[in-house]
Design an enzyme around this catalytic site. Structure first.
Site, PDB file in Angstrom:
ATOM      1  N   CYS A 176      -7.483 -28.666 -19.543  1.00  0.00           N
ATOM      2  CA  CYS A 176      -7.253 -27.316 -19.015  1.00  0.00           C
ATOM      3  C   CYS A 176      -7.955 -27.097 -17.688  1.00  0.00           C
ATOM      4  O   CYS A 176      -8.032 -25.985 -17.198  1.00  0.00           O
ATOM      5  CB  CYS A 176      -7.689 -26.250 -20.014  1.00  0.00           C
ATOM      6  SG  CYS A 176      -9.464 -26.263 -20.384  1.00  0.00           S
TER       7      CYS A 176
ATOM      8  N   HIS B 246     -12.910 -19.148  -5.065  1.00  0.00           N
ATOM      9  CA  HIS B 246     -11.905 -18.101  -5.217  1.00  0.00           C
ATOM     10  C   HIS B 246     -10.702 -18.345  -4.318  1.00  0.00           C
ATOM     11  O   HIS B 246      -9.571 -18.047  -4.684  1.00  0.00           O
ATOM     12  CB  HIS B 246     -12.518 -16.733  -4.916  1.00  0.00           C
ATOM     13  CG  HIS B 246     -13.303 -16.175  -6.056  1.00  0.00           C
ATOM     14  ND1 HIS B 246     -14.439 -15.427  -5.881  1.00  0.00           N
ATOM     15  CD2 HIS B 246     -13.112 -16.255  -7.395  1.00  0.00           C
ATOM     16  CE1 HIS B 246     -14.923 -15.080  -7.077  1.00  0.00           C
ATOM     17  NE2 HIS B 246     -14.130 -15.555  -7.989  1.00  0.00           N
TER      18      HIS B 246
ATOM     19  N   ARG C  57     -19.997 -28.162  -7.515  1.00  0.00           N
ATOM     20  CA  ARG C  57     -18.553 -27.960  -7.379  1.00  0.00           C
ATOM     21  C   ARG C  57     -18.172 -27.301  -6.061  1.00  0.00           C
ATOM     22  O   ARG C  57     -17.045 -27.415  -5.617  1.00  0.00           O
ATOM     23  CB  ARG C  57     -18.022 -27.084  -8.528  1.00  0.00           C
ATOM     24  CG  ARG C  57     -18.131 -27.738  -9.866  1.00  0.00           C
ATOM     25  CD  ARG C  57     -17.531 -26.968 -11.006  1.00  0.00           C
ATOM     26  NE  ARG C  57     -17.190 -25.586 -10.774  1.00  0.00           N
ATOM     27  CZ  ARG C  57     -16.777 -24.773 -11.749  1.00  0.00           C
ATOM     28  NH1 ARG C  57     -16.675 -25.244 -12.982  1.00  0.00           N
ATOM     29  NH2 ARG C  57     -16.477 -23.529 -11.501  1.00  0.00           N
TER      30      ARG C  57
END
Length: 531
Positions: A484, A192, A447
């Site tokens: 993307c 985030h 990740r």
């Protein structure tokens, strides 16, 4: 030479004094504040502590929801998601159970959050990525119980570089104008912190070991592109760094027009959005409409009409929209899906695979997209996430076209799909490469693991070869292939992707000008030579 190095996740330069974020509230000794009450009437005191637990979690959720109402775009979305975690009835039940066994409210909360934290880490994947969010909720709830100030961003009254172990969504979403840049010791390219820093245009570095050893007020220069932190000696040096960034910002603010190479080769520059609030003027369109944000924070599925209204709002405002169907599952749990827990959620029921157990969810969404298109006269492109085989691509295409959707595609996030790109393009009209998950699965690297950031670097040759497989398949089929993932917004990497044959790049709006200018400086042949 830089003094520290991490992973640059939001490009740009900034310089200023370091301010370190305060740590979590300190816990007193168990029951210290209420020892006499526990001895006088244990049952009444246990009930009082259970009530205090409930009141603290409710107060934290209320504060986060109030912040969300004042925020926009990605900030609002992540705040709503975190508020939903605070409202989790299992968390409340666990904390109250500890209170009933004799712990005061603060320690009951600590024990319940510790249990949830271990469960999140054991789940792995997207769930493990949310541990920082859970830790922030714990600190806020305990601070509320103890009557202490909420942990958060310092406010020294002057511009500064924020240094922290990690940042919560609530912290990052409400950064004030005094924050010049962010440096954290934890986190990864899809945390985030990274997502919100990019949306705000703030230089940011994560996974920067030793950052918290920088003393407060030390002058540093931050390069969010290279991921370096350099100590400075004078305020004049800091002013020079900031002036370079102001000049670059002014140059990019004058950038307009569609994506083109120097010799006129078209490359669509599109936006990644979660709602119509994320749209900006003069955008060529939307390359990734994350529809799951419509589903977050809810314990019931959005109705057909609710979905159609939300999609129509975006369709009316953008010339082109690529819609991703619901990307959720056991790695991104939504209560209404009621999916069973899995040992390895990142490799389980997620993305299109949810359709195997809840097919009505996809049918309602496709019907709502088709209805929104009918109302607005738009012709949306629709793609499915986490497609792995030709059979999955064919089945999704049949479903979507059966609802009247004309342009159907799939996302390439699994190496198996990249290897079958030619066959997939026999079934669908376009491909969209999600480099974040494709990196994770290609390198078997979480990740969010700060120690594996080098494996998640989008410049990794193996990842670029997978992209090339897809782009070349698109050229053979005469069908578009876009990117993307976060790699699309990297102004240095964008020309390489174009040289590979990628036809569109979709990114946060703040990154479009830099990518546009990078492409304008090179011919297509020069982009190809960069390979």
């Amino acid at each position: 030479m830089p003094d520290l190095a991490g992973l640059g996740v939001s490009p740009g330069l900034a310089a200023g004094p370091v301010m370190r974020m305060a740590g979590p509230p300190a816990l007193p000794a168990p029951q210290e504040a209420a020892a006499e009450a526990w001895m006088a009437d244990p049952k009444a005191e246990a009930n009082a502590q259970r009530a205090a637990v409930a009141e603290a979690l409710a107060a934290v959720a209320l504060e986060l929801n109030e912040r969300a109402e004042k925020a926009e775009g990605p900030a609002r979305e992540v705040l709503e998601a975190q508020a939903m975690m605070a409202e989790d009835p299992m968390l409340l039940e666990g904390a109250q159970a500890h209170a009933a066994q004799g712990l005061d409210a603060a320690h009951a909360l600590q024990a319940a959050f510790d249990e949830h934290r271990q469960a999140f880490l054991a789940a792995g994947g997207y769930i493990a990525e949310r541990v920082a969010d859970l830790d922030d909720l714990r600190h806020r709830a305990i601070a509320h119980v103890l009557g202490l100030p909420m942990p958060g961003i310092p406010a020294p009254g002057h511009p500064f570089v924020l240094v922290a172990e990690d940042l919560s969504p609530a912290d990052t979403a409400t950064l004030g104008p005094d924050v010049l840049a962010i440096v954290t010791e934890q986190g990864g390219p899809t945390s985030h912190t990274a997502i919100l820093a990019r949306s705000k245009g703030l230089p940011a570095i994560v996974a920067c070991a030793g950052a918290r050893d920088l003393p407060d007020s030390a002058l540093v220069a931050i390069d969010g592109t290279t991921g370096t932190v350099t100590r400075l000696e004078t305020a004049e040096q800091a002013a020079e760094v900031n002036e370079r960034q102001r000049s670059e910002t002014a140059r990019l603010s004058a950038s307009t027009g569609p994506g083109r190479t120097a010799d006129g080769h078209p490359v669509e520059l599109l936006l990644n959005i979660g709602s119509a609030q994320d749209l900006v003027k003069d955008a060529e369109g939307v390359g990734l409409f994350r529809t799951e944000f419509l589903f977050l924070g809810r314990r019931t599925e959005p109705t057909f009409d609710e979905q159609a209204d939300a999609y129509a709002e975006v369709f009316k405002a953008a010339p082109k929209v690529v819609v991703r169907t619901l990307d959720a599952g056991t790695d991104k749990p939504l209560p209404f899906l009621d999916l069973p827990e899995e040992n390895n959620p990142a490799l389980g029921i997620r993305g299109l695979r949810v359709d195997r157990v809840r097919p009505a969810v996809l049918d309602t969404q496709l019907a709502a997209i088709a209805e929104a298109a009918r109302r607005t006269g738009a012709a949306p492109w629709v793609m499915a996430p986490m497609v792995a085989t030709r059979q999955e691509a064919a089945a999704f295409a049949e479903r979507a076209r059966g609802h009247g959707i004309g342009r159907v595609g799939v996302m390439i996030e699994v190496p198996a799909a990249a290897l079958m790109a030619d066959e997939l393009l026999e079934e669908v009209d376009f491909l969209s490469i999600g480099t974040n998950d494709l990196s994770q699965y290609a390198f078997a690297a979480d990740r969010q693991h700060p120690g594996l950031a080098d494996l998640l670097d989008p410049w990794q040759p193996a990842l670029l070869r997978l992209v090339r497989l897809c782009a070349e398949a698109g050229l053979r089929a005469g069908k578009p292939v876009g990117v993307c993932g976060e790699a699309a917004g990297d102004a240095r990497l964008a020309p390489v992707l174009v040289g590979l044959g990628v036809t569109s790049l979709s990114m946060a709006a703040v990154r479009v000008p830099a990518v546009r200018e990078a492409l304008k400086a090179l011919t297509l042949a020069e982009c190809q030579r960069l390979l």
